[in-house]
Design a protein around this motif. Structure first.
Motif, mmCIF file in Angstrom:
data_model
loop_
_atom_site.group_PDB
_atom_site.id
_atom_site.type_symbol
_atom_site.label_atom_id
_atom_site.label_comp_id
_atom_site.label_asym_id
_atom_site.label_seq_id
_atom_site.Cartn_x
_atom_site.Cartn_y
_atom_site.Cartn_z
ATOM 1 N N ALA A 261 0.823 -1.207 0.000
ATOM 2 C CA ALA A 261 0.000 0.000 0.000
ATOM 3 C C ALA A 261 0.860 1.262 0.000
ATOM 4 C CB ALA A 261 -0.933 -0.002 1.211
ATOM 5 N N TYR A 262 2.139 1.134 0.360
ATOM 6 C CA TYR A 262 3.019 2.301 0.420
ATOM 7 C C TYR A 262 4.003 2.388 -0.745
ATOM 8 C CZ TYR A 262 1.181 3.226 4.996
ATOM 9 O OH TYR A 262 0.332 3.526 6.003
ATOM 10 N N THR A 263 4.084 1.307 -1.525
ATOM 11 C CA THR A 263 5.113 1.263 -2.566
ATOM 12 C C THR A 263 4.924 2.365 -3.607
ATOM 13 O OG1 THR A 263 5.075 -1.118 -2.224
ATOM 14 C CG2 THR A 263 6.367 -0.316 -4.070
ATOM 15 N N GLY A 264 3.676 2.604 -3.988
ATOM 16 C CA GLY A 264 3.401 3.627 -4.994
ATOM 17 C C GLY A 264 3.898 4.991 -4.553
ATOM 18 N N GLU A 265 3.554 5.350 -3.317
ATOM 19 C CA GLU A 265 3.968 6.631 -2.740
ATOM 20 C C GLU A 265 5.499 6.768 -2.745
ATOM 21 O OE1 GLU A 265 2.614 7.005 1.397
ATOM 22 O OE2 GLU A 265 4.530 7.966 1.866
ATOM 23 N N ILE A 266 6.162 5.672 -2.411
ATOM 24 C CA ILE A 266 7.631 5.704 -2.321
ATOM 25 C C ILE A 266 8.253 5.837 -3.716
ATOM 26 C CG2 ILE A 266 9.657 4.295 -1.732
ATOM 27 C CD1 ILE A 266 7.890 3.296 0.685
ATOM 28 N N LYS A 267 7.734 5.074 -4.665
ATOM 29 C CA LYS A 267 8.262 5.164 -6.038
ATOM 30 C C LYS A 267 8.083 6.574 -6.592
ATOM 31 C CE LYS A 267 8.141 0.367 -7.573
ATOM 32 N NZ LYS A 267 7.367 -0.703 -8.216
ATOM 33 N N LYS A 268 6.936 7.159 -6.297
ATOM 34 C CA LYS A 268 6.671 8.525 -6.737
ATOM 35 C C LYS A 268 7.688 9.485 -6.107
ATOM 36 C CE LYS A 268 2.677 11.631 -7.162
ATOM 37 N NZ LYS A 268 2.462 12.384 -5.890
ATOM 38 N N GLU B 113 10.899 9.216 -7.944
ATOM 39 C CA GLU B 113 10.753 9.830 -9.256
ATOM 40 C C GLU B 113 10.887 11.356 -9.167
ATOM 41 O OE1 GLU B 113 7.481 7.772 -11.453
ATOM 42 O OE2 GLU B 113 7.104 9.836 -12.133
ATOM 43 N N GLU B 114 10.194 11.933 -8.187
ATOM 44 C CA GLU B 114 10.241 13.385 -8.013
ATOM 45 C C GLU B 114 11.637 13.876 -7.679
ATOM 46 O OE1 GLU B 114 5.637 13.873 -6.494
ATOM 47 O OE2 GLU B 114 7.278 14.195 -5.095
ATOM 48 N N LEU B 115 12.373 13.018 -7.000
ATOM 49 C CA LEU B 115 13.738 13.359 -6.606
ATOM 50 C C LEU B 115 14.655 13.374 -7.829
ATOM 51 C CD1 LEU B 115 14.965 13.837 -3.772
ATOM 52 C CD2 LEU B 115 15.747 11.465 -3.816
ATOM 53 N N PHE C 271 15.102 -2.922 -1.234
ATOM 54 C CA PHE C 271 15.376 -1.514 -1.551
ATOM 55 C C PHE C 271 15.618 -1.323 -3.049
ATOM 56 C CE2 PHE C 271 15.758 1.798 1.653
ATOM 57 C CZ PHE C 271 15.458 1.101 2.803
ATOM 58 N N CYS C 272 16.434 -2.210 -3.615
ATOM 59 C CA CYS C 272 16.773 -2.072 -5.036
ATOM 60 C C CYS C 272 15.535 -2.262 -5.914
ATOM 61 C CB CYS C 272 17.870 -3.054 -5.422
ATOM 62 S SG CYS C 272 19.445 -2.626 -4.636
ATOM 63 N N ASP C 273 14.693 -3.235 -5.539
ATOM 64 C CA ASP C 273 13.482 -3.501 -6.321
ATOM 65 C C ASP C 273 12.593 -2.268 -6.433
ATOM 66 O OD1 ASP C 273 14.287 -6.070 -6.717
ATOM 67 O OD2 ASP C 273 12.912 -6.984 -5.263
ATOM 68 N N VAL C 274 12.575 -1.469 -5.384
ATOM 69 C CA VAL C 274 11.685 -0.308 -5.377
ATOM 70 C C VAL C 274 12.319 0.886 -6.101
ATOM 71 C CG1 VAL C 274 10.444 1.318 -3.861
ATOM 72 C CG2 VAL C 274 10.484 -1.119 -3.313
ATOM 73 N N GLY C 275 13.657 0.847 -6.261
ATOM 74 C CA GLY C 275 14.299 1.925 -7.011
ATOM 75 C C GLY C 275 15.389 2.668 -6.266
ATOM 76 N N PHE C 276 15.795 2.133 -5.122
ATOM 77 C CA PHE C 276 16.888 2.743 -4.358
ATOM 78 C C PHE C 276 18.218 2.104 -4.753
ATOM 79 C CE2 PHE C 276 13.171 3.362 -1.695
ATOM 80 C CZ PHE C 276 13.353 4.620 -1.151
ATOM 81 N N MET C 277 19.318 2.723 -4.369
ATOM 82 C CA MET C 277 20.608 2.052 -4.379
ATOM 83 C C MET C 277 20.881 1.557 -2.964
ATOM 84 S SD MET C 277 23.300 3.906 -6.798
ATOM 85 C CE MET C 277 23.331 5.516 -6.032
ATOM 86 N N PHE C 278 21.462 0.384 -2.889
ATOM 87 C CA PHE C 278 21.782 -0.167 -1.569
ATOM 88 C C PHE C 278 23.188 -0.736 -1.609
ATOM 89 C CE2 PHE C 278 22.164 -3.654 1.457
ATOM 90 C CZ PHE C 278 21.700 -3.059 2.619
ATOM 91 N N GLU C 279 23.972 -0.390 -0.618
ATOM 92 C CA GLU C 279 25.327 -0.914 -0.554
ATOM 93 C C GLU C 279 25.526 -1.568 0.798
ATOM 94 O OE1 GLU C 279 28.152 1.878 -2.390
ATOM 95 O OE2 GLU C 279 29.504 1.244 -0.787
ATOM 96 N N LEU C 280 25.846 -2.862 0.769
ATOM 97 C CA LEU C 280 26.110 -3.568 2.027
ATOM 98 C C LEU C 280 27.607 -3.528 2.281
ATOM 99 C CD1 LEU C 280 24.961 -5.253 4.345
ATOM 100 C CD2 LEU C 280 25.378 -7.299 2.972
ATOM 101 N N MET D 297 12.377 2.910 3.992
ATOM 102 C CA MET D 297 12.390 3.650 2.721
ATOM 103 C C MET D 297 11.752 5.016 2.881
ATOM 104 S SD MET D 297 11.131 0.661 0.133
ATOM 105 C CE MET D 297 11.973 -0.923 0.079
ATOM 106 N N ARG D 298 10.609 5.018 3.571
ATOM 107 C CA ARG D 298 9.893 6.264 3.802
ATOM 108 C C ARG D 298 10.750 7.237 4.612
ATOM 109 N NH1 ARG D 298 5.056 7.452 6.820
ATOM 110 N NH2 ARG D 298 3.535 8.387 5.421
ATOM 111 N N ASN D 299 11.397 6.696 5.639
ATOM 112 C CA ASN D 299 12.279 7.540 6.454
ATOM 113 C C ASN D 299 13.443 8.085 5.625
ATOM 114 O OD1 ASN D 299 10.797 7.282 8.779
ATOM 115 N ND2 ASN D 299 12.118 5.748 9.750
ATOM 116 N N LEU D 300 13.959 7.263 4.715
ATOM 117 C CA LEU D 300 15.080 7.710 3.893
ATOM 118 C C LEU D 300 14.673 8.910 3.037
ATOM 119 C CD1 LEU D 300 17.926 7.477 2.807
ATOM 120 C CD2 LEU D 300 17.232 5.528 1.420
ATOM 121 N N LEU D 301 13.507 8.829 2.440
ATOM 122 C CA LEU D 301 13.020 9.960 1.631
ATOM 123 C C LEU D 301 12.793 11.199 2.500
ATOM 124 C CD1 LEU D 301 10.557 8.108 -0.771
ATOM 125 C CD2 LEU D 301 12.790 9.088 -1.352
#
Lengths: 319, 319
Positions: free
Chosen positions: A26-33, A36-38, A66-75, A304-308
């Motif tokens: 339910a939150y994925t759309g908001e996060i992807k948006k 995108e805006e960024l 994280f990567c699936d949603v569109g972020f970069m992630f480095e372990l 993810m939300r906190n990161l944005l």
């Protein structure tokens, strides 16, 4: 959203199991948006400093999510004795938007020290002292101009979002009072989940009974809705006294041996387990109306939300 | 300052017992002068939120000690659930120069949370995260202009001052290297004493073996004196391996049952106990050259020193 009887192997039970992924989606759309805006991929760095293969698997799973949603992630796998220096480096590195640590590192109070080494400007987990302090005092912003939002700790936030999704928050009631009339039992009073969660729910109007291994506390908002934050008092009650009147039961006991006794639960209660161990027995479905067996995916979504939000805070700080 | 044989009931032993008051008295003059130069009585507020009569006695004793030297001291007994609000109040109150909390309050991690609620500008105990972090990284100042000194946590600082008094710090060596060649065993690795102490002593050139209940760590300054701060490594040694080569043994085990085994101690070692329980056996004097049975009075003196330093920091910040 009313509970629908569900077919189970043993017949019809009136319990609906809600998977964390449904809430997370339910939150994925908001996060992807937001990404995108960024116009660029925000970067999260995860630090792993223990050698437990399970911890690595969990770290890799969060990374993939994280990567699936569109972020970069480095372990970054580092030696525990060098972790602190690496955190400092990441704090200063403009290419890093967010930092998280996979605990345990030392497995003692040194871990709380390390938590505070992460710059609050990059703390996706929301565990910096100022964030937790703001939560307890119902302070929503970091600045007087109200341009930078205070970050909420990810697991308590995930549990609030789950309760909203489940309809426990009554959206007809005014904001800040949407749990009014609800009784909630929480079995866990850790500083990173149980205690802040109890405060959050009490701030929203619930009566919360908070159990830990040796005491019970009652969190309320005090008299009416006048007080700015919750009140806490020690109470001398047992689990079996408060569970039968609890609308919601939230467990987080990190032990496979621990099981919450189903017989005390009232018919139609909402039951949520945030431990990685299964804290409820299989027969929970004979009592609960809604059952959430785990919350991990929602927690990652809240990271993810906190990161944005951190990125938004930084940009409003620089303006 | 060389150890002088002392008459004991069982004959002559080559150990000198040094009372904390002797070390503390060496600082009283400096502190009184500091108050005089200030031209007003600095005010410390102590918060007591438990009902243990022993805690109250200790609080009253520290209060009396502060007043005797020329400070104002106010003991505020509050309900533990209201403590946080009272700390906020004291943080904002210009009449309050310093704040300390008598722990335990909750006796769990919530106490660490409360510690961080005290403003760093009034934290006489030196337990704010930034102070501890600076200690670990050998950062001596809060600002780039080097006008505001970082505060050291009171008990580790007291132990350093005791070691200086006892001549363990070799003043002929350059600053930052005055423990070079010394091996020190510490039995305690708490976040408020044992671990910061080990780092401080390693930063000054010592090799430190740090024991806690389930592991041993070796703190050194790394290779030579090039590194800015200490290094830590896990080591697989037992107490009996390192104690015979230790020049200094420092214990802080909060248990009347625990006793450090005298037989491992080398002749002429310096032995210091900072626990309120007696961690050394009575026969310690057959081995040690210098024995400090408790450190409480030095700790209180360091609280006073920190209070004056906080006031100096505040005034240089306002300039």
């Amino acid at each position: 959203m009313s509970p629908i009887p569900e077919s189970e192997s043993d017949g019809v039970v009136a319990c609906k199991t809600i998977l964390a992924s449904s809430v997370a989606n339910a939150y994925t759309g908001e996060i992807k948006k937001g990404i995108e805006e960024l116009g660029r991929k925000p970067k999260l760095v995860g630090f792993l400093a223990n050698t437990d293969p399970a911890a690595r698997m969990y770290a890799e799973w969060t990374g993939k999510t994280f990567c699936d949603v569109g972020f970069m992630f480095e372990l970054r796998q580092v030696d525990k004795e060098e972790l602190e220096d690496f955190i400092f480096q990441a704090n200063e590195d403009d290419d890093v938007d967010g930092i998280m640590i996979y605990f345990p590192v030392f497995g003692n109070r040194q871990d709380q020290y390390l938590q505070q080494v992460v710059s609050k400007d990059k703390d996706v987990e929301g565990l910096s002292h100022i964030y937790i302090q703001n939560l307890y005092h119902n302070v929503r912003y970091l600045d007087d101009a109200k341009t930078q939002k205070s970050i909420l700790p990810c697991t308590p936030l995930a549990l609030v979002k789950i309760l909203e999704y489940l309809g426990v928050y009554n959206m007809i009631l005014p904001y800040g009072n949407r749990l009014y009339g609800k009784t909630i039992t929480i079995v866990n009073r850790s500083e990173i989940v149980g205690r802040p969660l109890a405060a959050l729910l009490a701030n929203d109007g619930a009566v919360v009974y908070s159990f830990d291994i040796d005491s019970v506390q009652k969190f309320t908002r005090g008299e009416g809705i006048r007080l700015r934050s919750h009140r806490v008092s020690d109470v001398d009650v047992k689990l079996e006294h408060v569970v039968p009147t609890s609308d919601v039961i939230i467990t987080g006991v990190p032990s496979e041996e621990y099981k919450f006794e189903t017989r005390y639960i009232k018919d139609g209660a909402v039951c949520i387990n945030f431990s990685t161990a299964k804290n409820f027995n299989a027969d929970i479905k004979t009592k609960a109306s809604l059952y959430v067996p785990s919350v991990g995916k929602v927690t990652v979504t809240m990271l993810m939300r906190n990161l944005l939000r951190l990125i938004a805070n930084r940009s409003s700080k620089n303006q």
